[in-house]
Motif scaffolding. Structure first.
Motif, PDB file in Angstrom:
ATOM      1  N   SER A  80       0.708  -1.143   0.184  1.00  0.00           N
ATOM      2  CA  SER A  80       0.022   0.081   0.100  1.00  0.00           C
ATOM      3  C   SER A  80       0.871   1.154  -0.167  1.00  0.00           C
ATOM      4  CB  SER A  80      -1.185   0.254   1.661  1.00  0.00           C
ATOM      5  OG  SER A  80      -0.039   0.229   2.603  1.00  0.00           O
ATOM      6  N   MET A  81       2.248   1.303   0.921  1.00  0.00           N
ATOM      7  CA  MET A  81       2.800   2.310   0.966  1.00  0.00           C
ATOM      8  C   MET A  81       3.085   2.357  -1.295  1.00  0.00           C
ATOM      9  SD  MET A  81       5.194   1.729   4.389  1.00  0.00           S
ATOM     10  CE  MET A  81       5.952   2.977   3.918  1.00  0.00           C
ATOM     11  N   LEU A  82       3.523   1.720  -1.422  1.00  0.00           N
ATOM     12  CA  LEU A  82       4.267   1.857  -3.087  1.00  0.00           C
ATOM     13  C   LEU A  82       3.039   1.569  -3.472  1.00  0.00           C
ATOM     14  CD1 LEU A  82       6.345  -1.697  -3.409  1.00  0.00           C
ATOM     15  CD2 LEU A  82       7.322   0.825  -2.850  1.00  0.00           C
ATOM     16  N   GLU A  83       1.853   1.984  -3.428  1.00  0.00           N
ATOM     17  CA  GLU A  83       0.869   2.679  -4.159  1.00  0.00           C
ATOM     18  C   GLU A  83       0.854   2.435  -6.286  1.00  0.00           C
ATOM     19  OE1 GLU A  83       2.185   7.148  -3.254  1.00  0.00           O
ATOM     20  OE2 GLU A  83      -0.029   6.866  -2.437  1.00  0.00           O
ATOM     21  N   GLY A  84       1.211   0.884  -5.888  1.00  0.00           N
ATOM     22  CA  GLY A  84       0.921   0.347  -7.167  1.00  0.00           C
ATOM     23  C   GLY A  84       1.927  -0.192  -8.537  1.00  0.00           C
ATOM     24  N   GLU A  85       2.907   0.622  -7.507  1.00  0.00           N
ATOM     25  CA  GLU A  85       4.798   0.160  -8.348  1.00  0.00           C
ATOM     26  C   GLU A  85       5.147  -1.002  -7.567  1.00  0.00           C
ATOM     27  OE1 GLU A  85       6.141   1.839 -10.337  1.00  0.00           O
ATOM     28  OE2 GLU A  85       4.113   3.183 -11.092  1.00  0.00           O
ATOM     29  N   GLY A  86       5.976  -1.373  -7.698  1.00  0.00           N
ATOM     30  CA  GLY A  86       6.565  -2.921  -7.046  1.00  0.00           C
ATOM     31  C   GLY A  86       7.653  -2.197  -6.362  1.00  0.00           C
ATOM     32  N   LEU A  87       8.417  -3.509  -5.984  1.00  0.00           N
ATOM     33  CA  LEU A  87       9.529  -3.492  -5.440  1.00  0.00           C
ATOM     34  C   LEU A  87      10.390  -4.299  -6.311  1.00  0.00           C
ATOM     35  CD1 LEU A  87      10.454  -3.324  -1.999  1.00  0.00           C
ATOM     36  CD2 LEU A  87       9.689  -5.670  -1.892  1.00  0.00           C
TER      37      LEU A  87
END
Ligand SMILES: NC(=O)c1ccc[n+]([C@@H]2O[C@H](COP(=O)([O-])OP(=O)(O)OC[C@H]3O[C@@H](n4cnc5c(N)ncnc54)[C@H](OP(=O)(O)O)[C@@H]3O)[C@@H](O)[C@H]2O)c1
Length: 250
Positions: A80-87
């Motif tokens: 949820s912190m990444l807001e749709g982006e990956g790690l």
């Protein structure tokens, strides 16, 4: 070093090499947007909290790598912190070294070290692979790299079967040998998703685990490993490499 991966996760980031990774990665000309620095006990991780105070990208998060039931929650929080982006980049760094030889190794010692050093990295990778995949899918880069999606398992030359000349250290050696196999497997199984998997030997380093007689400083070890990580590619996928970039025998 210039550009760090956008989103990074490190386990065991409160001391030793894990903490040194955090200290050096925040000093990149372009630091990560998110550096998830996980540790067993954030409340007592004073050095890590100090770094986090002056670098807003550092998110100190609680993770006991043996508490497998907590992994999914952590992934959801991070997601949820990444807001749709990956790690993009994970370093499975946390480990224990309970020293015992042929006569005094017990089932409990073997099991405890195996759980932390092998079961945890395997389970963590399974949990976070959807976020690594997402990062790879969203990347416009060609080929494989740590900027795109990569998994590093902190291994040890003590886990190399071929290099073993002195015996002993049953739980640790066996755990790192198993982690080496896990890494090789991951490099094959995750390749189609363009996720790199590499095992790294940091050198014999002056940390709580390495002891004060070790010849390599944490600064030198981590500088070297970050250089190695920044040049990882298809060619180095599925290798055991040391902090100088030398490929080691399994
Ligand atoms: N130092 C060396 O010479 C050397 C050589 C070869 C390989 N390595 C490898 O390099 C990595 C880092 O080693 P190091 O020298 O930095 O070791 P260290 O100084 O002993 O630090 C170990 C780290 O792992 C964490 N950890 C252990 N069990 C954990 C658990 N269940 N959950 C979460 N965190 C846990 C510790 O957290 P706590 O503070 O909560 O215990 C600490 O942050 C390890 O994988 C090690 O095997 C080190």
């Amino acid at each position: 070093m210039s550009i760090a991966p956008r989103a990074v996760l490190i386990t065991g980031a409160n001391r030793g090499l894990g903490l040194e990774f955090v200290k050096q990665i925040v000093c990149f000309a372009t630091p990560p947007k998110y550096l998830f620095a996980t540790c067993r006990n954030p409340d007592t991780a004073t050095s890590l909290q100090e770094v986090a105070k002056s670098h807003s990208c550092v998110k100190v998060m609680k993770l006991d790598v043996c508490d497998f039931n907590s992994f999914n929650n952590l992934k959801e929080n991070i997601s949820s912190m990444l807001e749709g982006e990956g790690l993009n980049f994970i370093v499975c760094n946390a480990a224990i070294h309970l020293r015992s030889g042929f006569a005094d190794t017990t089932p409990e010692l073997m099991t405890s070290v195996y759980t932390t050093n092998v079961v945890a990295p395997v389970t963590l990778a399974q949990t976070f692979v959807p976020l690594l995949k997402l990062a790879a899918q969203k990347s416009s880069e060609k080929g494989m790299s740590w900027h795109k999606a990569a998994l590093v398992n902190m291994s040890s030359i003590l886990g190399s079967v071929e290099s073993n000349q002195s015996g002993g250290l049953y739980p640790y050696r066996a755990s790192k040998a198993a982690l080496n196999m896990v890494t090789k497997n991951q490099s094959i199984d995750l390749k189609t998703d363009e996720i790199l998997a590499v095992a790294v030997h940091p050198g014999w380093v002056r940390t709580d685990m390495g002891g004060q007689a070790a010849p390599v400083s944490p600064t030198e070890s981590v500088q070297g490993m970050l250089n190695v990580f920044s040049s990882m590619s298809e060619e180095t996928n599925g290798t055991l490499v040391d902090f100088t970039g030398t490929v080691l025998p399994w």
